[in-house]
Write a protein that holds these residues in place. Structure first.
Motif, PDB file in Angstrom:
ATOM      1  N   SER A  16       7.196   6.437   4.672  1.00  0.00           N
ATOM      2  CA  SER A  16       5.723   6.347   4.748  1.00  0.00           C
ATOM      3  C   SER A  16       5.097   5.232   3.908  1.00  0.00           C
ATOM      4  O   SER A  16       3.891   5.247   3.684  1.00  0.00           O
ATOM      5  N   VAL A  17       5.908   4.317   3.432  1.00  0.00           N
ATOM      6  CA  VAL A  17       5.315   3.217   2.662  1.00  0.00           C
ATOM      7  C   VAL A  17       4.749   2.126   3.573  1.00  0.00           C
ATOM      8  O   VAL A  17       4.001   1.254   3.123  1.00  0.00           O
ATOM      9  N   GLY A  18       5.144   2.185   4.867  1.00  0.00           N
ATOM     10  CA  GLY A  18       4.602   1.217   5.821  1.00  0.00           C
ATOM     11  C   GLY A  18       5.623   0.215   6.349  1.00  0.00           C
ATOM     12  O   GLY A  18       5.251  -0.855   6.838  1.00  0.00           O
ATOM     13  N   LYS A  19       6.906   0.575   6.291  1.00  0.00           N
ATOM     14  CA  LYS A  19       7.948  -0.350   6.772  1.00  0.00           C
ATOM     15  C   LYS A  19       7.750  -0.663   8.257  1.00  0.00           C
ATOM     16  O   LYS A  19       7.717  -1.831   8.657  1.00  0.00           O
ATOM     17  N   THR A  20       7.612   0.401   9.057  1.00  0.00           N
ATOM     18  CA  THR A  20       7.434   0.201  10.502  1.00  0.00           C
ATOM     19  C   THR A  20       6.133  -0.548  10.780  1.00  0.00           C
ATOM     20  O   THR A  20       6.098  -1.466  11.606  1.00  0.00           O
ATOM     21  N   SER A  21       5.079  -0.178  10.080  1.00  0.00           N
ATOM     22  CA  SER A  21       3.775  -0.832  10.303  1.00  0.00           C
ATOM     23  C   SER A  21       3.851  -2.324  10.011  1.00  0.00           C
ATOM     24  O   SER A  21       3.256  -3.133  10.720  1.00  0.00           O
ATOM     25  N   TYR A  35       2.908   5.284  16.953  1.00  0.00           N
ATOM     26  CA  TYR A  35       4.336   5.226  17.288  1.00  0.00           C
ATOM     27  C   TYR A  35       5.057   6.435  16.687  1.00  0.00           C
ATOM     28  O   TYR A  35       4.523   7.143  15.847  1.00  0.00           O
ATOM     29  N   ASN A 119       2.806  -2.549  -0.401  1.00  0.00           N
ATOM     30  CA  ASN A 119       1.947  -2.453   0.802  1.00  0.00           C
ATOM     31  C   ASN A 119       0.726  -1.559   0.540  1.00  0.00           C
ATOM     32  O   ASN A 119       0.678  -0.837  -0.438  1.00  0.00           O
ATOM     33  N   LYS A 120      -0.224  -1.625   1.447  1.00  0.00           N
ATOM     34  CA  LYS A 120      -1.451  -0.791   1.486  1.00  0.00           C
ATOM     35  C   LYS A 120      -2.518  -1.228   0.482  1.00  0.00           C
ATOM     36  O   LYS A 120      -3.189  -0.398  -0.134  1.00  0.00           O
ATOM     37  N   ASP A 122      -5.264  -2.281   1.095  1.00  0.00           N
ATOM     38  CA  ASP A 122      -6.597  -1.853   1.562  1.00  0.00           C
ATOM     39  C   ASP A 122      -6.982  -0.500   0.969  1.00  0.00           C
ATOM     40  O   ASP A 122      -8.155  -0.113   1.015  1.00  0.00           O
ATOM     41  N   ALA A 150      -0.447  -3.945   5.862  1.00  0.00           N
ATOM     42  CA  ALA A 150      -0.122  -3.984   7.296  1.00  0.00           C
ATOM     43  C   ALA A 150      -1.398  -3.732   8.092  1.00  0.00           C
ATOM     44  O   ALA A 150      -1.569  -4.244   9.194  1.00  0.00           O
ATOM     45  N   LYS A 151      -2.314  -2.959   7.499  1.00  0.00           N
ATOM     46  CA  LYS A 151      -3.540  -2.604   8.218  1.00  0.00           C
ATOM     47  C   LYS A 151      -4.463  -3.807   8.391  1.00  0.00           C
ATOM     48  O   LYS A 151      -4.928  -4.077   9.493  1.00  0.00           O
TER      49      LYS A 151
END
Ligand code: GDP
Length: 177
Positions: A16-21, A35, A119-120, A122, A150-151
């Motif tokens: 949930s750290v945003g790897k896929t994003s 996804y 990441n994140k 924002d 990523a956002k």
């Protein structure tokens, strides 16, 4: 134009750290929340770095924690790693340290191209890890460090560009030896 080079890179970090994003942002230029988070996947994208075209295979791992930081295929056969934590989670940074140690153990004295990513950005109001803490760790390991989102797409391209540069440097060193 020199021939296209293929390079494999792995996204590592707590869940949930945003790897896929980050991968989807990089490959599809979108931020998509719809996804399936459980799917582990490999994505391909061509990038041009200073006139050299690289076909990148990005392995998006399912994520690691203290129980699953085990030697497996990701630690082999990859040219570089992107270690991702979330600036909203101290635990995710702690997991990075375990992953880094594992990679170092596996590779021994061989220098491995790695980029550290917070990441994140924002979610500044939920920040739990200071930028200095991320930077300090990256300096200790002598690797590039970036805070990204990523956002909002802040600095995402830069992550991959930095890793390719590190891979290029590694290959120059190898060629000389
Ligand atoms: P992974 O398990 O590391 O692959 O993480 P995911 O890419 O599945 O992201 C986990 C959650 O964090 C999802 O709800 C994403 O929408 C969210 N997320 C990922 N990157 C960002 C970001 O940069 N900003 C914000 N606000 N949320 C993000």
């Amino acid at each position: 134009m020199p021939p296209t080079r293929q390079r494999r890179i792995a996204m590592m970090g707590y869940r949930s750290v945003g790897k896929t994003s980050l991968v989807l942002r990089f490959v599809t230029c979108k931020f998509d929340e719809g996804y399936d988070p459980t799917i582990e996947n490999t994505y391909t994208k061509s990038v041009n770095v200073a006139g050299q075209v690289y076909q990148l295979q990005v392995i998006d791992t399912a994520g690691q924690d203290e129980y699953s930081v085990t030697p497996n295929d990701y630690y082999m056969n990859v040219d570089g790693y992107i270690l991702v934590y979330s600036i909203t989670s101290q635990r995710s940074l702690d997991i990075i340290k375990l992953i880094y140690n594992k990679i170092s153990d596996m590779k021994g004295k061989i220098w491995v191209p790695i980029v550290l990513v917070g990441n994140k950005t924002d979610l500044e109001e939920d920040r739990a890890v200071t930028m200095e803490d991320g930077k300090k760790l990256a300096d200790e390991w002598s690797i590039p460090f970036l805070e990204v989102s990523a956002k909002t797409d802040e600095s995402v391209e830069e992550v991959f560009a930095q890793l390719i540069k590190a891979i290029q440097r590694r290959e120059t060193v190898k060629d000389k030896n």
